[in-house]
Design a protein around this motif. Structure first.
Motif, PDB file in Angstrom:
ATOM      1  N   GLU A 102       2.521 -45.088 -32.872  1.00 18.93           N
ATOM      2  CA  GLU A 102       1.638 -46.268 -33.024  1.00 18.93           C
ATOM      3  C   GLU A 102       1.350 -47.258 -32.299  1.00 18.93           C
ATOM      4  OE1 GLU A 102      -0.542 -47.032 -36.847  1.00 18.93           O
ATOM      5  OE2 GLU A 102       1.015 -45.665 -38.199  1.00 18.93           O
ATOM      6  N   GLU A 103       0.599 -47.663 -31.363  1.00 19.25           N
ATOM      7  CA  GLU A 103       0.349 -48.622 -30.394  1.00 19.25           C
ATOM      8  C   GLU A 103       1.507 -48.990 -29.709  1.00 19.25           C
ATOM      9  OE1 GLU A 103      -0.938 -52.011 -32.615  1.00 19.25           O
ATOM     10  OE2 GLU A 103      -2.609 -51.005 -33.714  1.00 19.25           O
ATOM     11  N   LEU A 104       1.926 -47.821 -29.020  1.00 22.73           N
ATOM     12  CA  LEU A 104       3.236 -47.709 -28.020  1.00 22.73           C
ATOM     13  C   LEU A 104       3.132 -48.977 -26.968  1.00 22.73           C
ATOM     14  CD1 LEU A 104       5.600 -46.030 -27.224  1.00 22.73           C
ATOM     15  CD2 LEU A 104       4.278 -44.876 -25.619  1.00 22.73           C
ATOM     16  N   GLU A 105       1.893 -49.609 -26.789  1.00 22.44           N
ATOM     17  CA  GLU A 105       1.974 -50.462 -25.731  1.00 22.44           C
ATOM     18  C   GLU A 105       2.421 -52.020 -26.398  1.00 22.44           C
ATOM     19  OE1 GLU A 105      -1.868 -50.902 -27.716  1.00 22.44           O
ATOM     20  OE2 GLU A 105      -0.401 -49.282 -26.947  1.00 22.44           O
ATOM     21  N   ASN A 106       2.569 -51.944 -28.032  1.00 24.56           N
ATOM     22  CA  ASN A 106       3.082 -53.266 -28.564  1.00 24.56           C
ATOM     23  C   ASN A 106       4.300 -53.660 -28.094  1.00 24.56           C
ATOM     24  OD1 ASN A 106       2.788 -55.213 -30.525  1.00 24.56           O
ATOM     25  ND2 ASN A 106       3.830 -54.192 -31.766  1.00 24.56           N
ATOM     26  N   SER A 107       4.179 -55.099 -27.407  1.00 26.64           N
ATOM     27  CA  SER A 107       5.522 -55.852 -26.863  1.00 26.64           C
ATOM     28  C   SER A 107       6.039 -55.107 -25.717  1.00 26.64           C
ATOM     29  CB  SER A 107       6.548 -55.799 -27.994  1.00 26.64           C
ATOM     30  OG  SER A 107       6.180 -56.294 -29.276  1.00 26.64           O
ATOM     31  N   ILE A 108       5.112 -54.349 -24.820  1.00 20.09           N
ATOM     32  CA  ILE A 108       5.483 -53.745 -23.522  1.00 20.09           C
ATOM     33  C   ILE A 108       4.526 -54.370 -22.604  1.00 20.09           C
ATOM     34  CG2 ILE A 108       6.171 -51.540 -22.399  1.00 20.09           C
ATOM     35  CD1 ILE A 108       6.989 -50.466 -25.034  1.00 20.09           C
TER      36      ILE A 108
ATOM     37  N   THR B 260       6.650 -48.210 -34.230  1.00 21.39           N
ATOM     38  CA  THR B 260       6.754 -49.011 -33.142  1.00 21.39           C
ATOM     39  C   THR B 260       6.115 -50.586 -33.528  1.00 21.39           C
ATOM     40  OG1 THR B 260       4.830 -47.989 -31.873  1.00 21.39           O
ATOM     41  CG2 THR B 260       7.232 -47.496 -31.302  1.00 21.39           C
ATOM     42  N   LEU B 261       5.697 -50.656 -34.630  1.00 22.90           N
ATOM     43  CA  LEU B 261       4.824 -51.738 -34.966  1.00 22.90           C
ATOM     44  C   LEU B 261       5.826 -52.864 -35.630  1.00 22.90           C
ATOM     45  CD1 LEU B 261       1.492 -50.394 -36.565  1.00 22.90           C
ATOM     46  CD2 LEU B 261       1.977 -51.285 -34.270  1.00 22.90           C
ATOM     47  N   ASP B 262       6.759 -52.196 -36.349  1.00 27.50           N
ATOM     48  CA  ASP B 262       7.640 -53.276 -36.937  1.00 27.50           C
ATOM     49  C   ASP B 262       8.741 -53.893 -36.177  1.00 27.50           C
ATOM     50  OD1 ASP B 262       6.826 -52.697 -39.447  1.00 27.50           O
ATOM     51  OD2 ASP B 262       8.350 -51.508 -40.261  1.00 27.50           O
ATOM     52  N   HIS B 263       9.235 -55.165 -36.445  1.00 28.18           N
ATOM     53  CA  HIS B 263      10.141 -56.052 -35.499  1.00 28.18           C
ATOM     54  C   HIS B 263      11.483 -54.919 -35.425  1.00 28.18           C
ATOM     55  CE1 HIS B 263      13.026 -58.795 -34.165  1.00 28.18           C
ATOM     56  NE2 HIS B 263      12.058 -59.499 -33.573  1.00 28.18           N
ATOM     57  N   PRO B 264      12.095 -54.669 -34.472  1.00 27.80           N
ATOM     58  CA  PRO B 264      13.161 -53.769 -34.369  1.00 27.80           C
ATOM     59  C   PRO B 264      14.619 -54.079 -34.924  1.00 27.80           C
ATOM     60  CG  PRO B 264      12.846 -54.780 -32.298  1.00 27.80           C
ATOM     61  CD  PRO B 264      11.738 -55.512 -33.210  1.00 27.80           C
ATOM     62  N   ASP B 265      14.633 -55.423 -35.350  1.00 27.46           N
ATOM     63  CA  ASP B 265      15.868 -55.595 -35.965  1.00 27.46           C
ATOM     64  C   ASP B 265      16.579 -54.589 -37.053  1.00 27.46           C
ATOM     65  OD1 ASP B 265      15.855 -58.024 -34.853  1.00 27.46           O
ATOM     66  OD2 ASP B 265      15.346 -59.091 -36.522  1.00 27.46           O
ATOM     67  N   LYS B 266      15.922 -53.949 -37.649  1.00 26.47           N
ATOM     68  CA  LYS B 266      16.429 -52.766 -38.621  1.00 26.47           C
ATOM     69  C   LYS B 266      17.036 -51.478 -37.886  1.00 26.47           C
ATOM     70  CE  LYS B 266      12.026 -50.880 -40.248  1.00 26.47           C
ATOM     71  NZ  LYS B 266      11.222 -50.747 -41.269  1.00 26.47           N
TER      72      LYS B 266
END
Length: 430
Positions: A326-332, A191-197
């Motif tokens: 990993e770091e589920l809260e990232n961007s949420i 969940t750390l990478d940008h979700p484009d892929k």
């Protein structure tokens, strides 16, 4: 399979970490503490079990994971797992573990299995575990018959696991146990990478001739969502309701299949294998939007919630015993994080969850028995401990006295004592 307990150690800055797994498990610590190393160690150990001999050799020399802290640089890599298989009413309980020496030097080469063991209770009625495999370096023994003892020798190479070799012994009465160890799976969700892929990848190497509910790769999430819809899985409705709960500004969404080959062209084909020219996307419309667009128009946080929920559904369908974030809260947003945890709790029945986080909010959303706190220490090792239940009233009172949340109080203490011991955390934690 139900995983009850894991032990890892001797990787990066890990000393020895043992965790009794509940349904939700959170490792909460400051940045760069070592919480991700726990997940990395679990993934590494499971990959090591199934790896070829040549790959095992390379893994025992994998530089990023070799301990280089002066307080753990002599430690071997250590892994132990306890799980249950079979019927819920009377499952078999299995404990398996191994350790190996990392690569050392020309005079002491390392890269050798130090120990390995397998212990089993075939039913709850058995008073204690029985040893099925016992190994110290190149001296390995196994249990040949149900009524016998673990005393039959098996020839084993320094970088070889007994658990792999015994798979070839078809006559062993505990072959299903050996197969279960060799098939342990953990799903790591990045969940750390940008979700484009995560969506709409073109030109996949694997030809798909049918829809599938297998756990998707990152780039196949939209294909998995479309498969849920086409195969009329009851989980599609659950997935859809969850997305609408988390993203109320979303008026409409639907996974779609885009076929670049015309119907006329398909009828002309007469080949053994047709290479489909299809891509998959998610069509969405927000309430204030004047048209339908692709999921790529959503924020990265919104896309990640699609991704997280899809992977959770895939884990439950395929009965993956453990899923890690990993770091589920990232961007949420913190409020949505609480809702997301509640939804995951409702979706997952066969799958347990492990989360790494540096968010103080998790200490408010989960029980103290579900959270392991990274306690600062002068050795620079990743050491996780749980807050004593008997100390929760004191933590709440201290937080109320200064007008902050319990999570903020704990994190402030972590920051204040980042390079040393914390008397307060030592008092509060087991």
């Amino acid at each position: 399979m139900v995983i009850n307990r894991v032990v890892v150690g001797g990787l990066a800055n890990l000393d020895r970490f043992e965790l009794e797994l509940s349904k939700f498990n959170a490792l909460v610590a400051l940045n760069n503490y070592g919480k991700s190393n726990v997940i990395a160690a679990i993934d590494f150990a499971i990959d090591f079990i199934t790896a070829s001999s040549a790959k095992k050799d390379g893994m025992m020399a994998f530089k990023p994971y070799i301990p280089n802290n002066i307080h753990n640089d002599e430690l071997p890599f250590d892994f132990e797992i306890e799980f249950e298989i079979g019927p819920k009413k009377d499952p078999k309980t299995v404990v398996y573990g191994f350790s190996f020496d990392w690569i050392k030097s020309q005079t002491q080469p390392g890269k050798i299995i130090r120990s390995e063991f397998l212990k089993v209770k075939m039913s709850k009625s058995e008073p204690k575990f029985k040893t099925y495999i016992s190994r110290e370096f190149d001296k390995a023994l196994y249990l040949p018959t149900a009524s016998g003892r673990c005393d039959k020798a098996v020839k084993i190479k320094p970088g070889e696991l007994v658990i792999n070799k015994l798979l070839n012994y078809d006559e062993l009465f505990y072959l299903p146990v050996l197969e279960a160890v060799n098939q342990i799976s953990v799903l790591h969700v990045n969940t750390l990478d940008h979700p484009d892929k995560f969506f709409r990848k073109v030109g996949k190497d694997v030809v798909k001739t049918a829809y599938s509910l297998e756990v998707p790769t990152e780039s196949d999430v939209a294909f998995f969502m479309y498969s849920l819809l086409e195969l009329k899985s009851p989980f599609y409705e659950i997935f859809s309701d969850s997305i609408k709960t988390l993203l109320p500004a979303l008026e409409y969404f639907e996974p779609i299949e885009i076929d670049f080959r015309s119907e006329t062209e398909r009828k002309r084909l007469n080949v053994p294998v047709e290479f489909p020219e299809k891509i998959y996307d998610v069509r969405i419309k927000e309430h204030n939007s004047n048209q339908y667009t692709s999921i790529h128009r959503l924020s990265s946080g919104s896309q990640k919630m699609f991704y997280v929920l899809a992977m959770a559904v895939a884990a439950e369908i395929n009965k993956v015993p453990l899923i890690t974030f990993e770091e589920l809260e990232n961007s949420i947003h913190p409020g949505l994080l609480q809702k997301l945890l509640q939804i995951l709790d409702g979706i997952l029945e066969h799958t347990k969850v492990m989360i790494t986080s540096h968010s103080p909010y998790l200490l408010q959303y989960l029980g103290t028995d579900q959270i392991s706190i990274g306690v600062p220490n002068q050795k620079g090792l990743a050491t996780f401990r749980k807050i004593k239940k008997t100390k929760m009233k004191k933590v709440a009172a201290m937080a109320a006295e200064v007008g902050i949340s319990m999570g903020d109080l704990i994190f402030d203490e972590m920051i204040d004592s980042a390079m040393g011991e914390s008397d307060l955390l030592n008092e509060l934690c087991d």
